[in-house]
Design a protein around this motif. Structure first.
Motif, PDB file in Angstrom:
ATOM      1  N   ALA A 103      -7.570  -8.802 -27.790  1.00  0.00           N
ATOM      2  CA  ALA A 103      -8.579  -7.886 -27.251  1.00  0.00           C
ATOM      3  C   ALA A 103      -9.204  -8.462 -25.991  1.00  0.00           C
ATOM      4  CB  ALA A 103      -9.649  -7.610 -28.300  1.00  0.00           C
ATOM      5  N   SER A 104      -9.461  -9.760 -25.978  1.00  0.00           N
ATOM      6  CA  SER A 104     -10.078 -10.341 -24.798  1.00  0.00           C
ATOM      7  C   SER A 104      -9.102 -10.392 -23.631  1.00  0.00           C
ATOM      8  CB  SER A 104     -10.616 -11.731 -25.096  1.00  0.00           C
ATOM      9  OG  SER A 104      -9.564 -12.585 -25.470  1.00  0.00           O
ATOM     10  N   GLN A 105      -7.805 -10.526 -23.893  1.00  0.00           N
ATOM     11  CA  GLN A 105      -6.828 -10.537 -22.818  1.00  0.00           C
ATOM     12  C   GLN A 105      -6.631  -9.152 -22.225  1.00  0.00           C
ATOM     13  OE1 GLN A 105      -3.257 -12.201 -24.398  1.00  0.00           O
ATOM     14  NE2 GLN A 105      -4.124 -14.237 -24.627  1.00  0.00           N
ATOM     15  N   SER A 106      -6.781  -8.111 -23.038  1.00  0.00           N
ATOM     16  CA  SER A 106      -6.534  -6.780 -22.533  1.00  0.00           C
ATOM     17  C   SER A 106      -7.713  -6.232 -21.743  1.00  0.00           C
ATOM     18  CB  SER A 106      -6.202  -5.826 -23.682  1.00  0.00           C
ATOM     19  OG  SER A 106      -7.327  -5.676 -24.511  1.00  0.00           O
ATOM     20  N   MET A 107      -8.857  -6.918 -21.781  1.00  0.00           N
ATOM     21  CA  MET A 107     -10.002  -6.464 -21.002  1.00  0.00           C
ATOM     22  C   MET A 107      -9.704  -6.709 -19.535  1.00  0.00           C
ATOM     23  SD  MET A 107     -13.059  -6.108 -23.204  1.00  0.00           S
ATOM     24  CE  MET A 107     -14.193  -6.382 -21.918  1.00  0.00           C
ATOM     25  N   ARG A 108      -9.684  -5.646 -18.759  1.00  0.00           N
ATOM     26  CA  ARG A 108      -9.389  -5.775 -17.342  1.00  0.00           C
ATOM     27  C   ARG A 108     -10.666  -5.646 -16.546  1.00  0.00           C
ATOM     28  NH1 ARG A 108      -5.131  -1.988 -15.103  1.00  0.00           N
ATOM     29  NH2 ARG A 108      -5.435  -3.423 -13.414  1.00  0.00           N
ATOM     30  N   LYS A 109     -10.616  -6.183 -15.361  1.00  0.00           N
ATOM     31  CA  LYS A 109     -11.752  -5.987 -14.481  1.00  0.00           C
ATOM     32  C   LYS A 109     -11.785  -4.537 -14.033  1.00  0.00           C
ATOM     33  CE  LYS A 109      -9.016  -7.718 -10.701  1.00  0.00           C
ATOM     34  NZ  LYS A 109      -8.837  -8.730  -9.736  1.00  0.00           N
ATOM     35  N   LEU A 110     -12.848  -4.167 -13.408  1.00  0.00           N
ATOM     36  CA  LEU A 110     -13.031  -2.797 -12.947  1.00  0.00           C
ATOM     37  C   LEU A 110     -11.865  -2.385 -12.063  1.00  0.00           C
ATOM     38  CD1 LEU A 110     -15.027  -0.398 -12.803  1.00  0.00           C
ATOM     39  CD2 LEU A 110     -15.920  -1.443 -10.728  1.00  0.00           C
ATOM     40  N   SER A 111     -11.316  -1.204 -12.300  1.00  0.00           N
ATOM     41  CA  SER A 111     -10.223  -0.721 -11.470  1.00  0.00           C
ATOM     42  C   SER A 111     -10.573   0.636 -10.886  1.00  0.00           C
ATOM     43  CB  SER A 111      -8.922  -0.646 -12.279  1.00  0.00           C
ATOM     44  OG  SER A 111      -9.052   0.285 -13.315  1.00  0.00           O
ATOM     45  N   CYS A 112      -9.946   0.942  -9.768  1.00  0.00           N
ATOM     46  CA  CYS A 112     -10.195   2.194  -9.056  1.00  0.00           C
ATOM     47  C   CYS A 112      -9.462   3.346  -9.728  1.00  0.00           C
ATOM     48  CB  CYS A 112      -9.725   2.083  -7.616  1.00  0.00           C
ATOM     49  SG  CYS A 112     -10.543   0.794  -6.675  1.00  0.00           S
ATOM     50  N   VAL A 113     -10.153   4.426  -9.929  1.00  0.00           N
ATOM     51  CA  VAL A 113      -9.558   5.654 -10.431  1.00  0.00           C
ATOM     52  C   VAL A 113      -9.778   6.756  -9.403  1.00  0.00           C
ATOM     53  CG1 VAL A 113      -9.552   7.359 -12.285  1.00  0.00           C
ATOM     54  CG2 VAL A 113      -9.940   4.960 -12.816  1.00  0.00           C
ATOM     55  N   ASN A 114     -11.007   6.843  -8.894  1.00  0.00           N
ATOM     56  CA  ASN A 114     -11.350   7.814  -7.858  1.00  0.00           C
ATOM     57  C   ASN A 114     -11.557   7.079  -6.539  1.00  0.00           C
ATOM     58  OD1 ASN A 114     -11.434   9.963  -9.708  1.00  0.00           O
ATOM     59  ND2 ASN A 114     -13.489   9.345 -10.320  1.00  0.00           N
ATOM     60  N   LEU A 115     -11.097   7.693  -5.448  1.00  0.00           N
ATOM     61  CA  LEU A 115     -11.222   7.068  -4.137  1.00  0.00           C
ATOM     62  C   LEU A 115     -12.291   7.781  -3.320  1.00  0.00           C
ATOM     63  CD1 LEU A 115      -7.451   6.553  -3.296  1.00  0.00           C
ATOM     64  CD2 LEU A 115      -9.016   5.012  -4.468  1.00  0.00           C
ATOM     65  N   SER A 116     -13.086   6.998  -2.623  1.00  0.00           N
ATOM     66  CA  SER A 116     -14.134   7.550  -1.776  1.00  0.00           C
ATOM     67  C   SER A 116     -13.518   8.032  -0.461  1.00  0.00           C
ATOM     68  CB  SER A 116     -15.189   6.483  -1.500  1.00  0.00           C
ATOM     69  OG  SER A 116     -16.127   6.954  -0.572  1.00  0.00           O
ATOM     70  N   ALA A 117     -14.023   9.121   0.047  1.00  0.00           N
ATOM     71  CA  ALA A 117     -13.552   9.657   1.329  1.00  0.00           C
ATOM     72  C   ALA A 117     -14.452   9.195   2.469  1.00  0.00           C
ATOM     73  CB  ALA A 117     -13.517  11.176   1.273  1.00  0.00           C
ATOM     74  N   GLN A 118     -15.595   8.597   2.158  1.00  0.00           N
ATOM     75  CA  GLN A 118     -16.534   8.191   3.191  1.00  0.00           C
ATOM     76  C   GLN A 118     -16.191   6.819   3.755  1.00  0.00           C
ATOM     77  OE1 GLN A 118     -20.376   8.438   1.337  1.00  0.00           O
ATOM     78  NE2 GLN A 118     -20.664  10.527   2.066  1.00  0.00           N
ATOM     79  N   LYS A 119     -16.454   6.673   5.043  1.00  0.00           N
ATOM     80  CA  LYS A 119     -16.248   5.396   5.717  1.00  0.00           C
ATOM     81  C   LYS A 119     -17.406   4.462   5.376  1.00  0.00           C
ATOM     82  CE  LYS A 119     -15.340   3.531  10.287  1.00  0.00           C
ATOM     83  NZ  LYS A 119     -15.175   3.832  11.709  1.00  0.00           N
ATOM     84  N   VAL A 120     -17.091   3.211   5.125  1.00  0.00           N
ATOM     85  CA  VAL A 120     -18.090   2.203   4.766  1.00  0.00           C
ATOM     86  C   VAL A 120     -18.368   1.337   5.992  1.00  0.00           C
ATOM     87  CG1 VAL A 120     -18.569   0.266   3.217  1.00  0.00           C
ATOM     88  CG2 VAL A 120     -17.185   2.175   2.419  1.00  0.00           C
ATOM     89  N   ASP A 121     -19.621   0.938   6.155  1.00  0.00           N
ATOM     90  CA  ASP A 121     -19.982   0.054   7.262  1.00  0.00           C
ATOM     91  C   ASP A 121     -19.269  -1.288   7.070  1.00  0.00           C
ATOM     92  OD1 ASP A 121     -21.138  -1.298   9.353  1.00  0.00           O
ATOM     93  OD2 ASP A 121     -23.128  -1.411   8.445  1.00  0.00           O
ATOM     94  N   ILE A 122     -18.406  -1.615   7.999  1.00  0.00           N
ATOM     95  CA  ILE A 122     -17.584  -2.829   7.890  1.00  0.00           C
ATOM     96  C   ILE A 122     -18.451  -4.077   7.817  1.00  0.00           C
ATOM     97  CG2 ILE A 122     -15.888  -4.261   9.086  1.00  0.00           C
ATOM     98  CD1 ILE A 122     -14.610  -1.721  10.162  1.00  0.00           C
ATOM     99  N   ARG A 123     -19.598  -4.074   8.458  1.00  0.00           N
ATOM    100  CA  ARG A 123     -20.469  -5.262   8.465  1.00  0.00           C
ATOM    101  C   ARG A 123     -21.012  -5.590   7.082  1.00  0.00           C
ATOM    102  NH1 ARG A 123     -24.179  -3.066  13.129  1.00  0.00           N
ATOM    103  NH2 ARG A 123     -23.883  -1.340  11.708  1.00  0.00           N
ATOM    104  N   SER A 124     -21.089  -4.586   6.202  1.00  0.00           N
ATOM    105  CA  SER A 124     -21.637  -4.832   4.860  1.00  0.00           C
ATOM    106  C   SER A 124     -20.571  -5.291   3.856  1.00  0.00           C
ATOM    107  CB  SER A 124     -22.325  -3.576   4.332  1.00  0.00           C
ATOM    108  OG  SER A 124     -21.371  -2.566   4.085  1.00  0.00           O
ATOM    109  N   ILE A 125     -19.308  -5.258   4.244  1.00  0.00           N
ATOM    110  CA  ILE A 125     -18.210  -5.639   3.338  1.00  0.00           C
ATOM    111  C   ILE A 125     -17.995  -7.144   3.403  1.00  0.00           C
ATOM    112  CG2 ILE A 125     -15.774  -5.337   2.800  1.00  0.00           C
ATOM    113  CD1 ILE A 125     -15.961  -2.584   4.191  1.00  0.00           C
TER     114      ILE A 125
END
Length: 97
Positions: free
Chosen positions: A27-49
């Motif tokens: 059970a502990s091995q099958s726990m995955r980190k957060l994964s993307c399911v929905n994609l954002s269409a908005q542009k993100v400020d590159i300076r904050s990444i």
């Protein structure tokens, strides 16, 4: 007779203990980190990444992580996404030197 019963109880107990610890580790091995399911269409400020992770499954995506710890999933084929990844990679290599 008591020795026989005690032996059976020990075997049953070991079986239950083994099953319990095996289920816990699986059970502990099958726990995955957060994964993307929905994609954002908005542009993100590159300076904050501050970082990004590539993902192939369940959808192909780039997960940007902002300085506030916010995770934003975007489509990897967008030009601004590729520019942001190059900028982050450049920052990483300049910090290592």
């Amino acid at each position: 007779m008591k020795l026989h019963t005690t032996g059976i109880l020990v075997i049953v107990w070991l079986g239950i203990f083994t099953l319990h610890t095996t289920e816990g580790s699986v059970a502990s091995q099958s726990m995955r980190k957060l994964s993307c399911v929905n994609l954002s269409a908005q542009k993100v400020d590159i300076r904050s990444i501050v970082s990004y992770e590539k993902q192939k499954v369940p959808v192909e995506a780039i997960m940007f992580i902002t300085s506030n710890g916010i995770k934003i999933c975007v489509h990897p084929d967008q030009k601004w996404v590729q520019n942001a990844m190059k900028r982050i990679d450049k920052r990483r290599t300049s910090k290592r030197r």
